[in-house]
Write a protein that holds these residues in place. Structure first.
Motif, PDB file in Angstrom:
ATOM      1  N   LEU A  64       0.817  -1.215   0.000  1.00 14.42           N
ATOM      2  CA  LEU A  64       0.000   0.000   0.000  1.00 14.42           C
ATOM      3  C   LEU A  64       0.849   1.262   0.000  1.00 14.42           C
ATOM      4  O   LEU A  64       0.465   2.273  -0.592  1.00 14.42           O
ATOM      5  CB  LEU A  64      -0.945  -0.005   1.200  1.00 14.42           C
ATOM      6  CG  LEU A  64      -2.037  -1.078   1.174  1.00 14.42           C
ATOM      7  CD1 LEU A  64      -2.825  -1.067   2.470  1.00 14.42           C
ATOM      8  CD2 LEU A  64      -2.961  -0.886  -0.019  1.00 14.42           C
ATOM      9  N   GLU A  65       1.978   1.235   0.664  1.00 19.46           N
ATOM     10  CA  GLU A  65       2.817   2.425   0.744  1.00 19.46           C
ATOM     11  C   GLU A  65       3.394   2.834  -0.605  1.00 19.46           C
ATOM     12  O   GLU A  65       3.811   3.963  -0.792  1.00 19.46           O
ATOM     13  CB  GLU A  65       3.934   2.232   1.772  1.00 19.46           C
ATOM     14  CG  GLU A  65       3.422   2.325   3.189  1.00 19.46           C
ATOM     15  CD  GLU A  65       4.492   2.112   4.238  1.00 19.46           C
ATOM     16  OE1 GLU A  65       5.571   1.544   3.921  1.00 19.46           O
ATOM     17  OE2 GLU A  65       4.251   2.496   5.397  1.00 19.46           O
ATOM     18  N   LYS A  94       1.636   3.049  -3.270  1.00 21.93           N
ATOM     19  CA  LYS A  94       0.566   3.719  -4.011  1.00 21.93           C
ATOM     20  C   LYS A  94       0.561   5.228  -3.736  1.00 21.93           C
ATOM     21  O   LYS A  94       0.984   5.667  -2.680  1.00 21.93           O
ATOM     22  CB  LYS A  94      -0.796   3.136  -3.618  1.00 21.93           C
ATOM     23  CG  LYS A  94      -0.981   1.683  -4.015  1.00 21.93           C
ATOM     24  CD  LYS A  94      -2.299   1.156  -3.537  1.00 21.93           C
ATOM     25  CE  LYS A  94      -3.305   1.336  -4.633  1.00 21.93           C
ATOM     26  NZ  LYS A  94      -4.586   0.694  -4.343  1.00 21.93           N
ATOM     27  N   TYR A 138      -2.508   7.099  -4.399  1.00 19.55           N
ATOM     28  CA  TYR A 138      -3.865   7.325  -3.895  1.00 19.55           C
ATOM     29  C   TYR A 138      -4.414   6.034  -3.310  1.00 19.55           C
ATOM     30  O   TYR A 138      -4.217   4.959  -3.866  1.00 19.55           O
ATOM     31  CB  TYR A 138      -4.788   7.809  -5.021  1.00 19.55           C
ATOM     32  CG  TYR A 138      -4.334   9.100  -5.639  1.00 19.55           C
ATOM     33  CD1 TYR A 138      -4.485  10.295  -4.950  1.00 19.55           C
ATOM     34  CD2 TYR A 138      -3.734   9.121  -6.890  1.00 19.55           C
ATOM     35  CE1 TYR A 138      -4.052  11.492  -5.495  1.00 19.55           C
ATOM     36  CE2 TYR A 138      -3.297  10.308  -7.444  1.00 19.55           C
ATOM     37  CZ  TYR A 138      -3.458  11.489  -6.747  1.00 19.55           C
ATOM     38  OH  TYR A 138      -3.026  12.665  -7.281  1.00 19.55           O
ATOM     39  N   TYR A 139      -5.130   6.189  -2.192  1.00 17.68           N
ATOM     40  CA  TYR A 139      -5.665   5.012  -1.511  1.00 17.68           C
ATOM     41  C   TYR A 139      -7.182   4.939  -1.635  1.00 17.68           C
ATOM     42  O   TYR A 139      -7.862   5.967  -1.625  1.00 17.68           O
ATOM     43  CB  TYR A 139      -5.336   5.065  -0.009  1.00 17.68           C
ATOM     44  CG  TYR A 139      -3.872   5.149   0.296  1.00 17.68           C
ATOM     45  CD1 TYR A 139      -3.006   4.139  -0.073  1.00 17.68           C
ATOM     46  CD2 TYR A 139      -3.356   6.246   0.977  1.00 17.68           C
ATOM     47  CE1 TYR A 139      -1.657   4.207   0.213  1.00 17.68           C
ATOM     48  CE2 TYR A 139      -2.013   6.328   1.275  1.00 17.68           C
ATOM     49  CZ  TYR A 139      -1.159   5.304   0.886  1.00 17.68           C
ATOM     50  OH  TYR A 139       0.172   5.377   1.173  1.00 17.68           O
ATOM     51  N   PRO A 174     -10.674   4.003   0.244  1.00 15.76           N
ATOM     52  CA  PRO A 174     -11.025   4.228   1.662  1.00 15.76           C
ATOM     53  C   PRO A 174     -10.631   3.066   2.584  1.00 15.76           C
ATOM     54  O   PRO A 174     -10.138   3.292   3.686  1.00 15.76           O
ATOM     55  CB  PRO A 174     -12.537   4.425   1.627  1.00 15.76           C
ATOM     56  CG  PRO A 174     -12.818   4.940   0.264  1.00 15.76           C
ATOM     57  CD  PRO A 174     -11.813   4.266  -0.635  1.00 15.76           C
ATOM     58  N   GLU A 205      -8.186   0.958   2.131  1.00 16.92           N
ATOM     59  CA  GLU A 205      -6.728   0.940   2.236  1.00 16.92           C
ATOM     60  C   GLU A 205      -6.249   2.013   3.213  1.00 16.92           C
ATOM     61  O   GLU A 205      -5.376   1.764   4.041  1.00 16.92           O
ATOM     62  CB  GLU A 205      -6.099   1.168   0.855  1.00 16.92           C
ATOM     63  CG  GLU A 205      -6.371   0.044  -0.120  1.00 16.92           C
ATOM     64  CD  GLU A 205      -5.970   0.386  -1.541  1.00 16.92           C
ATOM     65  OE1 GLU A 205      -5.715  -0.561  -2.312  1.00 16.92           O
ATOM     66  OE2 GLU A 205      -5.908   1.593  -1.893  1.00 16.92           O
ATOM     67  N   TYR A 206      -6.818   3.193   3.081  1.00 14.80           N
ATOM     68  CA  TYR A 206      -6.434   4.290   3.973  1.00 14.80           C
ATOM     69  C   TYR A 206      -6.768   3.958   5.430  1.00 14.80           C
ATOM     70  O   TYR A 206      -5.947   4.168   6.326  1.00 14.80           O
ATOM     71  CB  TYR A 206      -7.118   5.594   3.554  1.00 14.80           C
ATOM     72  CG  TYR A 206      -6.781   6.733   4.479  1.00 14.80           C
ATOM     73  CD1 TYR A 206      -5.515   7.310   4.459  1.00 14.80           C
ATOM     74  CD2 TYR A 206      -7.703   7.202   5.406  1.00 14.80           C
ATOM     75  CE1 TYR A 206      -5.177   8.341   5.324  1.00 14.80           C
ATOM     76  CE2 TYR A 206      -7.372   8.226   6.282  1.00 14.80           C
ATOM     77  CZ  TYR A 206      -6.114   8.791   6.238  1.00 14.80           C
ATOM     78  OH  TYR A 206      -5.787   9.793   7.106  1.00 14.80           O
ATOM     79  N   LEU A 231      -4.233   1.368   6.628  1.00 15.24           N
ATOM     80  CA  LEU A 231      -2.888   1.922   6.806  1.00 15.24           C
ATOM     81  C   LEU A 231      -2.792   2.866   7.989  1.00 15.24           C
ATOM     82  O   LEU A 231      -1.815   2.841   8.738  1.00 15.24           O
ATOM     83  CB  LEU A 231      -2.482   2.689   5.548  1.00 15.24           C
ATOM     84  CG  LEU A 231      -1.559   1.988   4.573  1.00 15.24           C
ATOM     85  CD1 LEU A 231      -1.255   2.885   3.397  1.00 15.24           C
ATOM     86  CD2 LEU A 231      -0.323   1.457   5.212  1.00 15.24           C
ATOM     87  N   ARG A 232      -3.800   3.710   8.138  1.00 12.64           N
ATOM     88  CA  ARG A 232      -3.801   4.704   9.209  1.00 12.64           C
ATOM     89  C   ARG A 232      -3.663   4.069  10.591  1.00 12.64           C
ATOM     90  O   ARG A 232      -3.098   4.651  11.503  1.00 12.64           O
ATOM     91  CB  ARG A 232      -5.096   5.521   9.129  1.00 12.64           C
ATOM     92  CG  ARG A 232      -5.118   6.711  10.049  1.00 12.64           C
ATOM     93  CD  ARG A 232      -6.432   7.410  10.007  1.00 12.64           C
ATOM     94  NE  ARG A 232      -7.411   6.534  10.641  1.00 12.64           N
ATOM     95  CZ  ARG A 232      -8.715   6.742  10.611  1.00 12.64           C
ATOM     96  NH1 ARG A 232      -9.209   7.744   9.958  1.00 12.64           N
ATOM     97  NH2 ARG A 232      -9.532   5.926  11.231  1.00 12.64           N
ATOM     98  N   ASN A 259     -15.180  -1.637   5.050  1.00 16.15           N
ATOM     99  CA  ASN A 259     -14.809  -0.575   5.989  1.00 16.15           C
ATOM    100  C   ASN A 259     -15.348  -0.870   7.381  1.00 16.15           C
ATOM    101  O   ASN A 259     -14.652  -0.681   8.384  1.00 16.15           O
ATOM    102  CB  ASN A 259     -15.342   0.780   5.511  1.00 16.15           C
ATOM    103  CG  ASN A 259     -14.327   1.557   4.724  1.00 16.15           C
ATOM    104  OD1 ASN A 259     -13.262   1.055   4.409  1.00 16.15           O
ATOM    105  ND2 ASN A 259     -14.660   2.778   4.393  1.00 16.15           N
TER     106      ASN A 259
END
Length: 189
Positions: free
Chosen positions: A26-27, A29, A31-32, A34, A36-37, A40-41, A161
């Motif tokens: 993922l890092e 990329k 743009y993520y 939702p 993925e973000y 990762l967050r 999500n």
């Protein structure tokens, strides 16, 4: 005992690798999505939880590696508050899934399935008053609760999500519960 230890070590290493690979993917990329973000967050929570699980496993194994017996009990098998009658001393009904198992099985099942609707600390303390665990049994419960499950962040959807949010909520709840109980146990000695 040694088999359980080795299996959990293997599970921890597998999850470290799985989540590390996902983060590295993922890092790269720009743009993520939702999902993925969201993943990762909060991904550092997973590493913290895996480290905690590893520490608990080592502490547990140092206690039990020389023991020759473990306590087995007749467990409910599907422990939930729906099956509990608070009359007199309180008792469980619907025993069709009852079987011989580890002393921690029922409370682990209850916590995993009701973590967001019950107060884990209060429930645990009430349970301990009636059915106290030995030190290694407490650690075993903490190990089982702290090991995160493997989640997938795809397909990118509202449902995914929600699953990721639930996953992180469970991690945070179990982490807080375990650390509070370990601190209380440490202060009580």
């Amino acid at each position: 005992v040694k088999t359980f230890y080795e299996e959990k070590k293997k599970d921890i290493n597998y999850l470290y690798a799985y989540y590390q690979d996902l983060v590295l993917q993922l890092e790269s990329k720009v743009y993520y999505l939702p999902t993925e973000y969201l993943f990762l967050r909060n991904s550092s929570m997973i590493n913290n939880q895996l480290r905690l699980t590893e520490e608990l496993l080592e502490e547990w194994y140092s206690i039990v590696k020389t023991k020759e017996r473990e306590r087995l009990v007749y467990v409910h098998g599907k422990c939930s508050l729906d099956h509990f009658l608070p009359k007199d001393d309180g008792y469980f009904i619907s025993l069709e899934n009852a079987h011989l198992g580890l002393v921690t099985d029922d409370i682990e099942y209850l916590f995993r399935n009701s973590f967001s609707t019950i107060d884990l600390g209060t429930t645990y303390d009430l349970y301990q008053r009636k059915y106290p665990y030995s030190e290694e049994e407490k650690l075993l419960l903490f190990i089982k609760l702290s090991l995160p499950e493997k989640i997938s962040i795809y397909p990118a959807s509202l449902e995914t999500n929600k699953k990721i949010l639930l996953f992180y909520n469970k991690l945070a709840t179990f982490n807080r519960f375990i650390l509070e109980k370990k601190q209380k146990n440490k202060n009580g000695k």
